[in-house]
Write a protein that holds these residues in place. Structure first.
Motif, PDB file in Angstrom:
ATOM      1  N   THR A  91       0.828  -1.204   0.000  1.00 43.00           N
ATOM      2  CA  THR A  91       0.000   0.000   0.000  1.00 43.00           C
ATOM      3  C   THR A  91       0.861   1.253   0.000  1.00 43.00           C
ATOM      4  O   THR A  91       0.580   2.220  -0.723  1.00 43.00           O
ATOM      5  CB  THR A  91      -0.935   0.001   1.220  1.00 43.00           C
ATOM      6  N   GLU A  92       1.915   1.243   0.808  1.00 44.17           N
ATOM      7  CA  GLU A  92       2.826   2.380   0.842  1.00 44.17           C
ATOM      8  C   GLU A  92       3.471   2.605  -0.515  1.00 44.17           C
ATOM      9  O   GLU A  92       3.564   3.746  -0.997  1.00 44.17           O
ATOM     10  CB  GLU A  92       3.916   2.152   1.894  1.00 44.17           C
ATOM     11  N   GLN A  93       3.916   1.522  -1.138  1.00 50.44           N
ATOM     12  CA  GLN A  93       4.570   1.658  -2.432  1.00 50.44           C
ATOM     13  C   GLN A  93       3.603   2.145  -3.499  1.00 50.44           C
ATOM     14  O   GLN A  93       3.980   2.916  -4.396  1.00 50.44           O
ATOM     15  CB  GLN A  93       5.187   0.316  -2.850  1.00 50.44           C
ATOM     16  N   ALA A  94       2.345   1.718  -3.422  1.00 49.09           N
ATOM     17  CA  ALA A  94       1.345   2.180  -4.388  1.00 49.09           C
ATOM     18  C   ALA A  94       1.109   3.681  -4.229  1.00 49.09           C
ATOM     19  O   ALA A  94       1.001   4.424  -5.216  1.00 49.09           O
ATOM     20  CB  ALA A  94       0.046   1.411  -4.196  1.00 49.09           C
ATOM     21  N   ASP A  95       1.020   4.142  -2.975  1.00 52.84           N
ATOM     22  CA  ASP A  95       0.838   5.573  -2.726  1.00 52.84           C
ATOM     23  C   ASP A  95       2.041   6.377  -3.203  1.00 52.84           C
ATOM     24  O   ASP A  95       1.897   7.466  -3.774  1.00 52.84           O
ATOM     25  CB  ASP A  95       0.614   5.818  -1.231  1.00 52.84           C
ATOM     26  N   LEU A  96       3.241   5.845  -2.969  1.00 54.17           N
ATOM     27  CA  LEU A  96       4.447   6.546  -3.406  1.00 54.17           C
ATOM     28  C   LEU A  96       4.521   6.604  -4.926  1.00 54.17           C
ATOM     29  O   LEU A  96       4.955   7.621  -5.493  1.00 54.17           O
ATOM     30  CB  LEU A  96       5.692   5.855  -2.839  1.00 54.17           C
ATOM     31  N   ALA A  97       4.118   5.520  -5.588  1.00 56.69           N
ATOM     32  CA  ALA A  97       4.132   5.508  -7.054  1.00 56.69           C
ATOM     33  C   ALA A  97       3.148   6.542  -7.603  1.00 56.69           C
ATOM     34  O   ALA A  97       3.456   7.258  -8.573  1.00 56.69           O
ATOM     35  CB  ALA A  97       3.770   4.108  -7.563  1.00 56.69           C
ATOM     36  N   ARG A  98       1.984   6.641  -7.001  1.00 59.62           N
ATOM     37  CA  ARG A  98       1.014   7.639  -7.447  1.00 59.62           C
ATOM     38  C   ARG A  98       1.526   9.053  -7.187  1.00 59.62           C
ATOM     39  O   ARG A  98       1.370   9.949  -8.037  1.00 59.62           O
ATOM     40  CB  ARG A  98      -0.319   7.435  -6.718  1.00 59.62           C
ATOM     41  N   GLU A  99       2.162   9.233  -6.035  1.00 54.78           N
ATOM     42  CA  GLU A  99       2.703  10.561  -5.717  1.00 54.78           C
ATOM     43  C   GLU A  99       3.830  10.923  -6.670  1.00 54.78           C
ATOM     44  O   GLU A  99       3.957  12.072  -7.102  1.00 54.78           O
ATOM     45  CB  GLU A  99       3.214  10.580  -4.274  1.00 54.78           C
ATOM     46  N   ARG A 100       4.642   9.945  -7.053  1.00 57.33           N
ATOM     47  CA  ARG A 100       5.734  10.179  -7.998  1.00 57.33           C
ATOM     48  C   ARG A 100       5.184  10.606  -9.359  1.00 57.33           C
ATOM     49  O   ARG A 100       5.720  11.516 -10.012  1.00 57.33           O
ATOM     50  CB  ARG A 100       6.578   8.909  -8.129  1.00 57.33           C
ATOM     51  N   ALA A 101       4.086   9.965  -9.767  1.00 56.28           N
ATOM     52  CA  ALA A 101       3.463  10.323 -11.037  1.00 56.28           C
ATOM     53  C   ALA A 101       2.863  11.732 -10.991  1.00 56.28           C
ATOM     54  O   ALA A 101       2.956  12.496 -11.967  1.00 56.28           O
ATOM     55  CB  ALA A 101       2.380   9.299 -11.385  1.00 56.28           C
ATOM     56  N   GLU A 102       2.259  12.074  -9.861  1.00 53.22           N
ATOM     57  CA  GLU A 102       1.681  13.412  -9.719  1.00 53.22           C
ATOM     58  C   GLU A 102       2.760  14.490  -9.729  1.00 53.22           C
ATOM     59  O   GLU A 102       2.554  15.576 -10.288  1.00 53.22           O
ATOM     60  CB  GLU A 102       0.871  13.483  -8.427  1.00 53.22           C
ATOM     61  N   LEU A 103       3.903  14.197  -9.142  1.00 60.68           N
ATOM     62  CA  LEU A 103       5.015  15.155  -9.161  1.00 60.68           C
ATOM     63  C   LEU A 103       5.522  15.362 -10.580  1.00 60.68           C
ATOM     64  O   LEU A 103       5.874  16.488 -10.973  1.00 60.68           O
ATOM     65  CB  LEU A 103       6.148  14.659  -8.258  1.00 60.68           C
ATOM     66  N   ALA A 104       5.572  14.275 -11.350  1.00 62.10           N
ATOM     67  CA  ALA A 104       6.044  14.388 -12.728  1.00 62.10           C
ATOM     68  C   ALA A 104       5.050  15.151 -13.597  1.00 62.10           C
ATOM     69  O   ALA A 104       5.436  15.886 -14.519  1.00 62.10           O
ATOM     70  CB  ALA A 104       6.292  12.990 -13.301  1.00 62.10           C
ATOM     71  N   ALA A 105       3.752  14.999 -13.294  1.00 61.72           N
ATOM     72  CA  ALA A 105       2.724  15.631 -14.120  1.00 61.72           C
ATOM     73  C   ALA A 105       2.472  17.088 -13.758  1.00 61.72           C
ATOM     74  O   ALA A 105       2.190  17.915 -14.629  1.00 61.72           O
ATOM     75  CB  ALA A 105       1.418  14.835 -14.010  1.00 61.72           C
TER      76      ALA A 105
END
Length: 245
Positions: A91-105
């Motif tokens: 769950t933590e990794q999924a949240d971090l992956a989504r946050e990483r994508a939002e930072l890139a976008a």
């Protein structure tokens, strides 16, 4: 007034080593698994010993049941902790992956979001923007993980550590009632097992409290009370089954 003024001097002196301040919360990851494992090892194994002994079991049957409880319990604790903590890790990794994508976008939008979090905590708008900008310039993902998602080094999921700690401490805790079952006179097995288990639980509660910086007497009383209740219920059921059978 500094926050450290409210912390006992002895704890403050022990918390600082080589210029770095260590906090009790840093121990949460392994302390929870250790206390849970040892407590479960003592309580479940001694309860099984009492149940079989109260039902009229021989020393051999009591000892076999105790050893089986030790091995099965340790494996169960390891597997259960690994699966549950792995779920948290995923769950933590999924949240971090989504946050990483939002930072890139939308980097600027994420910076504004972080600044808003700081404003809601009471920081004025200008300072909140400066803090958000500087923290994200250093490590944007870490800043959002900590302040938006609440993921820190202290509380991040560690499945292997949790599994090993739980299994090891369960084995240590369960070894105590197994030893009592092996050496205590059969006629006195039940009272000795009860007294020894409650003593072990009290010591465990005190150790956990000292390690975690909690109130020793409260923690000791809590674990002893619930341990006594569990042992009494198990012994009573064992006695009832033994009488019926």
């Amino acid at each position: 007034m500094a926050i450290t003024a409210f912390v006992p001097r002895r704890r403050r002196s022990m918390a600082k080593q080589a210029g770095r301040e260590y906090h009790l919360v840093d121990r949460i990851g392994w302390l929870r698994a250790a206390v849970l494992g040892a407590n479960d090892g003592i309580l479940s194994t001694s309860s099984l010993v009492l149940g079989v002994a109260a039902a009229g079991g021989t020393r051999a049957s009591v000892l076999i049941a105790a050893l089986a409880a030790l091995v099965a319990g340790a494996m169960s604790m390891a597997a259960g902790e690994y699966v549950s903590v792995s779920s948290q890790h995923d769950t933590e990794q999924a949240d971090l992956a989504r946050e990483r994508a939002e930072l890139a976008a939308d980097f600027s939008g994420e910076q504004e979001e972080l600044a808003r979090i700081y404003r809601e905590r009471g920081i004025d708008e200008a300072t909140a923007r400066i803090i958000a900008r500087e923290l994200m310039a250093k490590d944007a993902l870490a800043a959002h993980a900590r302040d938006e998602l609440g993921i820190t080094i202290a509380n991040t999921a560690r499945p292997i550590q949790a599994a090993f700690t739980s299994a090891a401490t369960f084995t240590f805790g369960a070894a105590m009632p197994v030893l009592i079952a092996a050496i205590a006179p059969r006629a006195w097995l039940i009272p000795i097992e009860i007294a020894g288990s409650l003593l072990f639980l009290a010591v465990l509660g005190a150790i956990g409290a000292v390690t975690g910086g909690a109130n020793v007497w409260r923690a000791t009383a809590r674990v002893t009370f619930w341990g006594a209740l569990a042992l009494a219920v198990t012994a009573g059921i064992g006695r009832l089954v033994g009488t019926v059978v």
